[in-house]
Structure formats: C-alpha cells, structure tokens
Design an enzyme around this catalytic site. Structure first.
Site, PDB file in Angstrom:
ATOM      1  CB  ALA A 132      75.822  61.109  55.298  1.00 42.05           C
ATOM      2  CB  SER A 133      77.174  66.025  57.774  1.00 46.12           C
ATOM      3  OG  SER A 133      76.905  66.838  58.850  1.00 46.12           O
ATOM      4  CB  SER A 135      69.476  68.952  60.716  1.00 50.25           C
ATOM      5  OG  SER A 135      68.457  67.806  61.085  1.00 50.25           O
ATOM      6  CB  ALA A 137      73.190  61.892  63.503  1.00 50.18           C
ATOM      7  CD  GLN A 138      79.409  64.794  61.600  1.00 50.32           C
ATOM      8  OE1 GLN A 138      79.125  65.793  61.460  1.00 50.32           O
ATOM      9  NE2 GLN A 138      80.676  64.589  61.651  1.00 50.32           N
ATOM     10  CB  VAL A 139      76.630  58.400  59.044  1.00 54.50           C
ATOM     11  CG1 VAL A 139      77.120  56.765  58.845  1.00 54.50           C
ATOM     12  CG2 VAL A 139      75.188  58.412  59.327  1.00 54.50           C
ATOM     13  CG  ASP A 288      62.237  58.035  54.908  1.00 59.48           C
ATOM     14  OD1 ASP A 288      61.759  58.735  54.004  1.00 59.48           O
ATOM     15  OD2 ASP A 288      63.488  58.565  55.465  1.00 59.48           O
TER      16      ASP A 288
END
Length: 440
Positions: A132-133, A135, A137-139, A288
């Site tokens: 996933a990406s 704004s 970070a990305q994983v 969240d």
C-alpha cells in the site's frame, strides 16, 4: 563535522518531536513554498475574479494537488463535522490518500540510512512491490533474518520538512485572517491549527506509533485478554521513519466473502469489549477503527492494526459520553440531546426539545437503511456521513464538540453499525456478552 542548527517552528506550541535541520528545511521549504504558490494562485485568482467562495469539490481537488499536508488537512475537515460546514465535511470524505509508490531503490536507501546497515543484514526477504502507498508512508512485506514475517512501514522522503513548512504557512495565514476578519475566535483558530499540526506530526513519528503498539499490547496482557492482539513492533528494525511490525494474517471482520463461513460475531464482541476496556484502562483509545483496521485472524483472534491515530479523553467527560452512547444504543434521543449539550462547547442556551426532534429525524432515517450501506466497505463513509449530519445539527444549535470526542463517538458508531450487520438485534447496553467496564 559542525553541528547543524535546528529549526524552530513558527507555531510556538509545537516543539515536540524530532526537529528538522535548517539546511534541509531551507532548501526544501523554499521549493515547497514556490510549488504551493504556483498551485494555489491560479485557483485563488479565478475565485477572486468570480467573487465567490470555492466550491467544496474545487477545494478538495486543490488540497489533493497540494499533497500530503493538505490531504491530511482535508481528512481533518472530514472528521470535524461540528467545526466545518456540512457540504465541505461531506466533500472531504472523498479526500484521497492513495498516492503512487516511490521506487524500491529509494525505499532501500531510506531503510538502510535509518537502520544504519545494509538491508540484507536485517531482512532475509524484502518485497520490492508496495502492499500500500499513502501520502506519508508506504508498506512492504518482508521476512526478518530471524524468520518472522513482518510488514515494514517506510516514511516517504521529505514528509516532515514539507509538513512543517506547510503548517507554518497555514499558521501565518490564519494570523492574517484573524487581523482582517472581525469577531474571529482567535483561540479556536490557533488551537485548531496546533491540533492539526500535532496530529500530523504524530503520524510521522513511527517511534511513537511503535510505543502505542507496545502500550496496547501491555494493556492486553495486564487485562488477561488473549482474544485480541496487535502487531508486535521490532525496535531493532525500526526508527522514526521505519516501522517493522509483525504481520497478521486475516481479513476484515465485515468482509463476509473472505470469512469462509466463519461467524464473525464472537470476534466482534471481543473487539468491542476490548475497545471499551481501553477507554478506562489504557492511556489512549484506537481512533480509526474502520473495518479495514479490525482483522479476524486465521486463529480466531481479532487483530487491531494501524495505531498512528489514537485519542485521549478527559475523565470528567465520561458521564456525558456514557449517556450519549446509551442514547444511541437505546434510541433515546432526548438523552442524546442532553448529553450533546453537556459534552459540547457552547456559549448560548440550547433548545433541548428542538434538538431532540432534529436528532430523532436523523436517526429515524438512519435506522431505515441497510447497515451495509452505512458502513460502505472498509472506509466507513456512511458513518462519516452520519457524524457529518449529527455535527451539522450541533452547529445549528451553536454546539462545538472537542475533536477527541468526535473521534470517540465515531468509533462507537462504527461498532453500532457492525452490530447491526453481524449481530442484529443486540442491545449494546443490556446484552450479557457486552462488558463496557466504564467504572463511572
């Protein structure tokens, strides 16, 4: 090597967290300011020539074009229905936080710089394609040298510098706005900017997120809760910009297509009871809990993930909150109205009877809807819309909720809708499987 001077943010309250070198901020900040001006000026000139306010969709599209800080700003607007106008709150529910992934070569560079060693010394496998990406970070999926399957959250380059530059700009603009707009509530505006900044800085601080994971995991151990888990962080493979966590295998609680015939209701009760217990026995609550962040694991446990956004609430507000929750669950709208007045911030006397009638109309329409439509996949857009409508009603009566309270109510509404979907007919305040543990 000479020590680089440290940048002091213009926002005086906001000195927490790792500061940014002035050399980095000067170069990046100047470029960022120029980019912002180049993006904003044509739109602002058009609105000025047409002598009108921007439409909600136009403002959302502008925020998305401006990048990470303004996307988060848009999401802040979307989650603050008692502060911002309803049409803007509704529009910013669609504020996109999905961005193209940066190349793996840059990810490798960031991870190696942060951990101080080659990637291969820490991981035996590191997936080059991002899971996933967003704004900030990305994983990526990976496997540690010691054999554990993990996910690695990597902060994109320059995020903190851009965020600080942007928020200093916003801060200056709000001060100018206070000078030219009469009767502006200065404390409210400055407090709002400070709260937004702190929220964004917290999301950029992976050390803090790792600590949130550790605190929540300790809370589970101390309360003897083995039915719920959260990812274990690996500190030797983590830093302020890299967070390596245990990988949990499962699917969203509400994703009935992937449950394989399993009954998710027991997991839902475990998640609900755990969240209620955290309100009084943990130093924060998960803020969240859309269904993508509640996983039914292959072993039957429930996994709470993504602890970048947490909330804290003052103990003196508990009684009113409990009454509001009870009012939602029992459809006692007079109780809800009285609780909203008690917990909200208002300078005017509120007509509780009229407020009750407006809340009754809102929830009567809600109860006629299929809960699947209210939850709307894993994003919780329907719950956001409900909060927006409820916040709009509050604003009509001059009531402004603290944002922490709105965050809290949002999670409760998630659970209320999950119950409608997975355990219809359950009374949250009377079912013996529900243990609220409020101790009030």
């Amino acid at each position: 090597m000479a020590t680089i001077p440290r940048f002091k943010p213009l926002i005086p309250e906001l000195s927490a967290g790792r500061n940014i070198g002035i050399a980095e901020l000067g170069l990046r900040g100047s470029l960022r300011f120029a980019q912002t001006v180049a993006t904003v000026c044509p739109q602002a000139l058009k609105w000025l020539l047409q002598w009108r306010q921007p439409k909600p969709a136009e403002l959302r599209e502008l925020f998305e074009a401006l990048g990470a800080t303004y996307i988060k700003f848009g999401q802040f607007i979307a989650s603050s229905p008692s502060i911002f106008p309803k049409d803007y709150v509704d529009e910013f529910q669609a504020c996109l936080d999905q961005t193209p992934a940066i190349p793996f070569t840059k990810i490798r560079q960031i991870v190696e710089q942060e951990l101080g060693c080659p990637l291969e010394e820490v991981y035996q496998r590191f997936g080059e394609t991002a899971l996933a990406s967003a704004s900030i970070a990305q994983v990526h999926a990976a496997t540690l040298k010691t054999g554990e399957d993990v996910v690695v959250k990597v902060q994109k380059p320059g995020v903190r510098a851009v965020l600080t530059t942007d928020m200093n700009t916003v801060y200056v603009l709000t001060r100018v706005l206070e000078l030219i707009v009469p009767n502006t509530d200065r404390d409210a505006v400055a407090g709002l900017v400070a709260e937004m900044y702190q929220s964004m800085i917290d999301e950029c601080d992976f050390v803090k997120e790792a600590e949130n994971l550790n605190v929540f995991r300790r809370f589970l151990v101390e309360t003897g809760n083995d039915r719920v888990t959260a990812p274990k962080p690996y500190p030797k493979a983590s830093s302020a910009r890299v967070l390596t966590m245990e990988r949990l295998y499962g699917c969203a609680l509400t994703d009935q297509g992937l449950l394989g015939g399993r009954d998710p209701s027991e997991g839902l009760f475990n998640a609900l009871n755990t969240w209620f217990a955290s309100l009084t026995q943990c130093s924060f609550f998960h803020a969240d809990l859309h269904s993508g962040n509640l996983l039914l694991l292959d072993d039957g446990r429930v996994g709470f993930i993504d602890f970048g956004m947490v909330g804290r609430i003052q103990p003196e507000a508990w009684q009113a909150m409990f009454a509001l929750f009870n009012g939602v669950s029992s459809q006692n709208y007079r109780m809800m109205a009285e609780a909203m007045v008690a917990v909200g911030i208002t300078r005017d006397e509120v007509d509780v009877e009229a407020l009750t009638q407006d809340i009754t109309a809102l929830f009567t329409n809600l109860n006629a809807l299929d809960p699947v439509r209210v939850l709307e996949n894993n994003t919780g857009d329907g719950v956001n819309a409900l909060l927006s409508d409820l916040g709009g009603i509050a604003r009509n009566y001059g009531i402004r909720f603290p944002r922490s309270f709105t965050m809290l109510l949002k999670q409760f509404l998630y659970f209320d809708r999950y119950m409608e979907l997975l355990a219809p007919g359950v009374d949250l305040f009377r079912d013996e499987r529900v243990d609220m543990m409020f101790n009030i």
